[in-house]
Design an enzyme around this catalytic site. Structure first.
Site, PDB file in Angstrom:
ATOM      1  N   CYS A   1     -20.072  -4.589  23.092  1.00  0.00           N
ATOM      2  CA  CYS A   1     -19.739  -3.360  23.822  1.00  0.00           C
ATOM      3  C   CYS A   1     -20.822  -3.046  24.846  1.00  0.00           C
ATOM      4  CB  CYS A   1     -19.616  -2.178  22.860  1.00  0.00           C
ATOM      5  SG  CYS A   1     -18.062  -2.120  21.990  1.00  0.00           S
ATOM      6  N   HIS A   2     -20.392  -2.502  25.973  1.00  0.00           N
ATOM      7  CA  HIS A   2     -21.337  -2.055  26.992  1.00  0.00           C
ATOM      8  C   HIS A   2     -21.965  -0.730  26.570  1.00  0.00           C
ATOM      9  CE1 HIS A   2     -18.775  -4.802  29.285  1.00  0.00           C
ATOM     10  NE2 HIS A   2     -19.836  -4.982  30.047  1.00  0.00           N
TER      11      HIS A   2
ATOM     12  N   MET B   1     -13.488   1.859  22.160  1.00  0.00           N
ATOM     13  CA  MET B   1     -14.320   1.571  20.987  1.00  0.00           C
ATOM     14  C   MET B   1     -15.117   2.800  20.581  1.00  0.00           C
ATOM     15  SD  MET B   1     -13.226  -1.290  20.196  1.00  0.00           S
ATOM     16  CE  MET B   1     -14.197  -1.313  18.711  1.00  0.00           C
ATOM     17  N   GLU B   2     -15.583   3.573  21.549  1.00  0.00           N
ATOM     18  CA  GLU B   2     -16.338   4.789  21.232  1.00  0.00           C
ATOM     19  C   GLU B   2     -15.457   5.786  20.475  1.00  0.00           C
ATOM     20  OE1 GLU B   2     -18.637   2.602  24.164  1.00  0.00           O
ATOM     21  OE2 GLU B   2     -16.509   3.058  24.012  1.00  0.00           O
TER      22      GLU B   2
ATOM     23  N   ASP C   1     -17.811  10.213   2.098  1.00  0.00           N
ATOM     24  CA  ASP C   1     -19.146  10.320   1.497  1.00  0.00           C
ATOM     25  C   ASP C   1     -19.386  11.702   0.903  1.00  0.00           C
ATOM     26  OD1 ASP C   1     -21.912   9.533   0.945  1.00  0.00           O
ATOM     27  OD2 ASP C   1     -22.427  10.895   2.595  1.00  0.00           O
TER      28      ASP C   1
END
Length: 157
Positions: free
Chosen positions: A78-79, A113-114, A128
């Site tokens: 990824c950039h 992707m972000e 969690d």
């Protein structure tokens, strides 16, 4: 025919060269669903659970936001991107916590992707923080809902 963009001609992993691409407004919206068992849902008196670690949804929103900014450290090809905006929301729909993450930038490459990483990390944070109540929590799916600003726009029906 579509080809993998992260392989060089010899089939080796390579970061996509975006140098010649035009800067455009980019947006991506991703969603994760976290299935919460009745034992966890019962603890949601209003819209959030207060735990020793803090409020579940508020903490997950912060975690997801932080994750969007570090996507390039997690996904090897990824950039690095400067993000203009990131908005995470979490809403209970029945026994599902619906995590929506929308990310924007002005750039040469998209923010899919972000958005996916932000939604995923927020979902993992919910898991969690609630696992002490039950291990029957299921992160059911994470998917891209929409993206704009690249070669082709996409919107899931």
């Amino acid at each position: 025919m579509n080809e993998f963009t992260h392989l060089d001609p010899q089939g080796n992993p390579a970061m996509v060269d975006v140098g010649a691409k035009a800067v455009t407004h980019r947006m991506a919206h991703a969603r994760s669903l976290v299935r919460l068992p009745d034992a966890v849902i019962a603890q949601f008196a209003h819209a959030d659970i207060q735990t020793k670690k803090g409020p579940v949804f508020q903490t997950a929103i912060i975690a997801g936001t932080m994750a969007t900014k570090r996507t390039d450290e997690l996904i090897p090809l990824c950039h690095s991107l400067g993000l203009d905006g990131c908005r995470l929301t979490i809403e209970l729909q029945g026994n599902d916590a619906v995590v929506d993450c929308t990310v924007t930038t002005e750039g040469k490459t998209g923010v899919e992707m972000e958005a996916l990483v932000g939604a995923s990390v927020a979902a993992l944070t919910i898991y969690d923080m609630c696992k002490a109540l039950s291990h029957d929590i299921v992160i059911a799916e994470t998917k891209l809902m929409a993206k704009t600003g690249g070669k082709r726009d996409f919107r899931r029906s």
